[in-house]
Design an enzyme around this catalytic site. Structure first.
Site, short mmCIF file in Angstrom:
data_model
loop_
_atom_site.label_atom_id
_atom_site.label_comp_id
_atom_site.label_asym_id
_atom_site.label_seq_id
_atom_site.Cartn_x
_atom_site.Cartn_y
_atom_site.Cartn_z
N ARG A 119 -16.93 -41.17 -14.73
CA ARG A 119 -16.74 -41.68 -13.35
C ARG A 119 -15.33 -41.49 -12.81
O ARG A 119 -14.93 -42.14 -11.86
CB ARG A 119 -17.15 -43.16 -13.24
CG ARG A 119 -18.59 -43.40 -13.62
CD ARG A 119 -19.10 -44.73 -13.13
NE ARG A 119 -20.49 -44.90 -13.50
CZ ARG A 119 -20.91 -45.41 -14.65
NH1 ARG A 119 -20.04 -45.83 -15.55
NH2 ARG A 119 -22.19 -45.50 -14.90
N LYS A 141 -9.79 -31.66 -2.61
CA LYS A 141 -11.15 -31.13 -2.52
C LYS A 141 -11.48 -30.43 -3.82
O LYS A 141 -10.75 -29.52 -4.24
CB LYS A 141 -11.28 -30.13 -1.37
CG LYS A 141 -11.48 -30.76 -0.02
CD LYS A 141 -11.85 -29.71 1.00
CE LYS A 141 -12.02 -30.31 2.38
NZ LYS A 141 -12.25 -29.27 3.42
N GLU A 183 -3.64 -17.69 4.01
CA GLU A 183 -3.62 -19.16 4.19
C GLU A 183 -2.24 -19.62 4.68
O GLU A 183 -2.15 -20.56 5.48
CB GLU A 183 -4.00 -19.88 2.88
CG GLU A 183 -5.35 -19.48 2.28
CD GLU A 183 -6.58 -20.03 3.02
OE1 GLU A 183 -6.43 -20.71 4.06
OE2 GLU A 183 -7.71 -19.76 2.56
N LYS A 225 0.07 -28.90 4.95
CA LYS A 225 -1.20 -29.38 4.41
C LYS A 225 -1.12 -30.87 4.06
O LYS A 225 -2.05 -31.64 4.37
CB LYS A 225 -1.63 -28.57 3.18
CG LYS A 225 -2.94 -29.10 2.61
CD LYS A 225 -3.89 -28.07 2.10
CE LYS A 225 -5.24 -28.73 1.77
NZ LYS A 225 -6.15 -27.86 1.07
N GLU A 235 -11.72 -35.45 5.95
CA GLU A 235 -12.11 -34.51 6.99
C GLU A 235 -13.03 -35.11 8.05
O GLU A 235 -14.09 -34.58 8.37
CB GLU A 235 -12.77 -33.26 6.38
CG GLU A 235 -12.70 -32.07 7.33
CD GLU A 235 -13.11 -30.73 6.71
OE1 GLU A 235 -12.53 -30.38 5.67
OE2 GLU A 235 -13.98 -30.08 7.28
N ARG A 239 -8.40 -32.61 9.69
CA ARG A 239 -8.41 -31.75 8.48
C ARG A 239 -9.28 -30.50 8.70
O ARG A 239 -9.05 -29.48 8.04
CB ARG A 239 -8.89 -32.54 7.25
CG ARG A 239 -8.76 -31.74 5.98
CD ARG A 239 -8.87 -32.53 4.71
NE ARG A 239 -8.73 -31.64 3.56
CZ ARG A 239 -8.59 -32.02 2.31
NH1 ARG A 239 -8.54 -33.30 2.02
NH2 ARG A 239 -8.47 -31.14 1.34
N ASN A 243 -9.74 -25.14 8.43
CA ASN A 243 -10.83 -24.16 8.32
C ASN A 243 -10.73 -23.06 9.36
O ASN A 243 -11.71 -22.33 9.58
CB ASN A 243 -12.17 -24.88 8.46
CG ASN A 243 -12.50 -25.65 7.21
OD1 ASN A 243 -12.53 -25.09 6.13
ND2 ASN A 243 -12.70 -26.93 7.35
N HIS A 246 -12.39 -19.79 8.70
CA HIS A 246 -13.22 -19.93 7.50
C HIS A 246 -14.72 -19.86 7.81
O HIS A 246 -15.50 -19.43 6.97
CB HIS A 246 -12.89 -21.23 6.77
CG HIS A 246 -11.59 -21.18 6.02
ND1 HIS A 246 -10.40 -20.91 6.63
CD2 HIS A 246 -11.29 -21.37 4.70
CE1 HIS A 246 -9.42 -20.92 5.72
NE2 HIS A 246 -9.94 -21.20 4.54
N HIS A 250 -16.51 -17.36 5.70
CA HIS A 250 -17.55 -17.70 4.72
C HIS A 250 -18.81 -16.88 4.97
O HIS A 250 -19.52 -16.51 4.03
CB HIS A 250 -17.88 -19.20 4.78
CG HIS A 250 -16.82 -20.06 4.16
ND1 HIS A 250 -16.69 -21.40 4.42
CD2 HIS A 250 -15.83 -19.76 3.28
CE1 HIS A 250 -15.66 -21.89 3.74
NE2 HIS A 250 -15.12 -20.92 3.04
N HIS A 263 -11.68 -14.06 -0.77
CA HIS A 263 -11.72 -15.17 0.20
C HIS A 263 -10.66 -15.00 1.30
O HIS A 263 -10.97 -15.08 2.49
CB HIS A 263 -11.52 -16.49 -0.56
CG HIS A 263 -11.45 -17.70 0.30
ND1 HIS A 263 -12.53 -18.21 0.98
CD2 HIS A 263 -10.41 -18.50 0.61
CE1 HIS A 263 -12.16 -19.27 1.66
NE2 HIS A 263 -10.88 -19.48 1.47
#
Ligand code: NAD
Ligand code: GLY
Length: 359
Positions: A119, A141, A183, A225, A235, A239, A243, A246, A250, A263
């Protein structure tokens, strides 16, 4: 050494930037609370840096090492299970610390193992790609891929520290370095016009490996960031700016089954499309679009979408983006060069026209 803080109240943590493995090796032990450690790396990075890192761990710690196969295609449940297997076989308890030594693939997967093992246990990010140093190691993330979608199984779980050793970039292939630059450029575009101008003036130095300039670019990227993550950890709003490019990127990666473009390359082309759409909607002008293409191209990144992708190929894949709500496509656009905005109502015909214009 430079140190920044990700300010998240009781979950705040430092980002140390410099040649810490040689100049401040004590930072590693200082970030470990218990007596057990599992270092997770991959077959490419381990021969370069694993022994160097484990030599910095205090002798009294119980240390296990796990070397995974290299590649995005191994960022999945099966490989994740190997981390759990190692932890259980070696009786790691809730006070253990996982150390992610590698790029974004290792960082995301090791972070997700830390988020879920018993956990939740502590973990430390030791990012070794530029992309991981400026983006994936910061902000908590963590994820693995599902056959039906990238990063679809994951959790928010903040590390205890991010230890960036810029000297590891000396062994990074130039194509991977360029992906990190995508980035870095993103931060300038979404929130930091002064930094964008600095990048235009100093890109050649970054490409030539100027350590001072690279450290400054990492520092400024992490600062941007950390600031955004501190405002919006999960997010709910700002946030999503991270993206930029992205959603289109993606779609490119998924269309190519994650096999051709990297990427950062897909994100670069995606930022060009987002810029073109922003221009069509009246936010930025042609000169701004020209500046975006010029900087990305100088960095060795693509500025056109793959010619074999139709508008429909993009639209189909963009429908499953994590940002979408109630079937509504959410895009990150540019209000100006250095200021992002969230758009929920870009007309589909303008999106299509922007994609076509960038092919
Ligand atoms: P990666 O982890 O696959 O690393 C790229 C390649 O470089 C790999 O072959 C790796 O073995 C090699 N490598 C790493 N460090 C090296 C070094 N110092 N010297 C030589 N080779 C080295 O890719 P990446 O670009 O670091 O990360 C991409 C991943 O990050 C994707 O899975 C993406 O989803 C994820 N990501 C996550 C976030 C987040 O916020 N969590 C943000 C951006 C990207
Ligand atoms: N890389 C996107 C984010 O961290 O939110």
């Amino acid at each position: 050494m430079r140190t920044l803080t990700v300010d998240l109240a009781e979950r705040s943590y430092p980002i140390h930037i410099g040649s810490w493995m040689t100049e401040a090796p004590e930072l590693l032990a200082a970030s470990i609370a218990g007596s057990q450690v599992l270092v997770v790396s991959n077959e490419t990075i381990a021969p370069l840096y694993l022994a160097k890192l484990t030599a910095l761990l205090p002798a009294e710690l119980m240390v296990n090492e796990l070397v995974l196969p290299d590649g995005e295609r191994y960022k999945n449940y099966e490989t994740l299970n190997r981390i759990y297997d190692n932890l259980l076989e070696n009786s790691h308890n809730r006070t253990t610390t996982l150390i992610a030594l590698g790029g974004g693939v290792i960082g995301d997967m090791c972070g997700f193992a830390a988020a879920t093992y018993q956990r939740g246990v502590n973990f430390i990010q030791v990012p070794t790609t530029l992309l991981a140093q400026v983006d994936s190691s910061v902000g908590g993330k963590t994820a693995v891929n599902h056959p039906l979608g990238k990063n679809m199984i994951g959790a928010f779980h903040q590390p205890k520290a991010v230890l960036i050793d810029v000297s590891t970039l000396q062994t990074l292939p130039p194509r991977e370095f360029a992906c990190g630059l995508a980035e870095v450029i993103k931060y300038g575009l979404i929130a930091d016009p002064v930094f964008y101008k600095w990048l235009e003036e100093n890109l050649d130095g970054l490409l030539a490996g100027d350590v001072e300039k690279i450290s400054y670019a990492i520092d400024r990227s992490c600062h941007n960031k950390a600031d955004i993550v501190a405002q919006d950890e999960k997010e709910a709003g700002v946030r999503a700016w991270l993206n930029l490019g992205h959603t289109f990127g993606h779609a490119i990666e998924a269309f190519q089954h994650y096999r051709h473009w990297l990427h950062g390359e897909a994100v670069a082309a995606g930022m060009v499309i987002a810029g073109e759409l922003s221009r069509r909607l009246g936010y930025i002008d042609e000169a701004d679009c020209g500046r975006i293409c010029s900087l990305l191209s100088r960095a060795g990144l693509p500025t056109k979408a793959p010619g074999d992708m139709t508008v429909d190929d993009f639209m189909q894949r963009m429908k499953v983006d994590k940002k979408n709500r109630n079937g509504q496509l959410r895009l990150i656009l540019l209000q100006s060069l250095g200021q992002a905005l969230i758009s929920d109502d870009a007309p589909p015909e303008e999106i299509a026209a922007a994609i076509t214009a960038c092919q």
